[in-house]
Design a protein around this motif. Structure first.
Motif, PDB file in Angstrom:
ATOM      1  N   ARG A   1       2.389   1.866  -3.475  1.00 56.77           N
ATOM      2  CA  ARG A   1       1.418   2.454  -4.412  1.00 56.77           C
ATOM      3  C   ARG A   1       1.136   3.916  -4.072  1.00 56.77           C
ATOM      4  O   ARG A   1       1.038   4.763  -4.956  1.00 56.77           O
ATOM      5  CB  ARG A   1       0.130   1.631  -4.423  1.00 56.77           C
TER       6      ARG A   1
ATOM      7  N   ALA B   1       5.804   0.672  -9.702  1.00 54.06           N
ATOM      8  CA  ALA B   1       4.385   1.001  -9.523  1.00 54.06           C
ATOM      9  C   ALA B   1       4.015   2.267 -10.292  1.00 54.06           C
ATOM     10  O   ALA B   1       2.916   2.367 -10.832  1.00 54.06           O
ATOM     11  CB  ALA B   1       4.060   1.168  -8.041  1.00 54.06           C
TER      12      ALA B   1
ATOM     13  N   LEU C   1       0.970   3.285 -13.442  1.00 52.89           N
ATOM     14  CA  LEU C   1      -0.074   4.292 -13.298  1.00 52.89           C
ATOM     15  C   LEU C   1      -0.548   4.767 -14.672  1.00 52.89           C
ATOM     16  O   LEU C   1       0.239   4.823 -15.617  1.00 52.89           O
ATOM     17  CB  LEU C   1       0.443   5.493 -12.505  1.00 52.89           C
TER      18      LEU C   1
ATOM     19  N   ARG D   1       0.833  -1.208   0.000  1.00 48.46           N
ATOM     20  CA  ARG D   1       0.000   0.000   0.000  1.00 48.46           C
ATOM     21  C   ARG D   1       0.864   1.252   0.000  1.00 48.46           C
ATOM     22  O   ARG D   1       0.579   2.217  -0.698  1.00 48.46           O
ATOM     23  CB  ARG D   1      -0.910   0.016   1.228  1.00 48.46           C
TER      24      ARG D   1
ATOM     25  N   TRP E   1       2.055   7.416  -6.486  1.00 45.60           N
ATOM     26  CA  TRP E   1       1.225   8.589  -6.807  1.00 45.60           C
ATOM     27  C   TRP E   1       1.906   9.868  -6.328  1.00 45.60           C
ATOM     28  O   TRP E   1       1.892  10.888  -7.018  1.00 45.60           O
ATOM     29  CB  TRP E   1      -0.161   8.461  -6.168  1.00 45.60           C
TER      30      TRP E   1
END
Length: 105
Positions: A54, A85, A89, A51, A58
């Motif tokens: 990720r 990751a 996106l 988590r 971002w």
């Protein structure tokens, strides 16, 4: 009452997220903040680490340009996961639909 399940985040994840938010928001790199983030990473289980990766992907896209470099200075394996990751996106910031959209409920 909502039909959507609520996401429950662990306390260790919240603390790690907070530590990285401070690290990424400061004007200059601070080694003590990096150490605090490193300590918070050690307390995460695999699910929470995923988590965090990720979330950091971002953050690396939308925050200051040196975000990924700061993550690298904290942990190289974490930075590699974030880089991987981030490549997953969507380019425009919206998730792509997989296949054709369902026409019935």
């Amino acid at each position: 009452m909502s039909a959507m399940p609520e996401l429950h985040l662990s306390q260790s994840f919240k603390l790690a997220q907070r530590a990285f938010a401070v690290l990424l928001d400061t004007a200059h790199f601070d080694a003590s903040l990096a150490m605090a983030a490193r300590v918070r990473i050690a307390a995460l289980d695999k699910l929470d680490l995923g988590r965090l990766v990720r979330w950091l992907a971002w953050q690396a896209r939308v925050r200051n340009p040196q975000a990924l470099a700061r993550i690298e200075r904290v942990d190289l394996r974490l930075a590699a996961g974030v880089l991987h990751a981030r490549a997953q996106l969507p380019a425009d910031g919206r998730p792509a639909l997989s296949g054709s959209p369902r026409r019935t409920a």
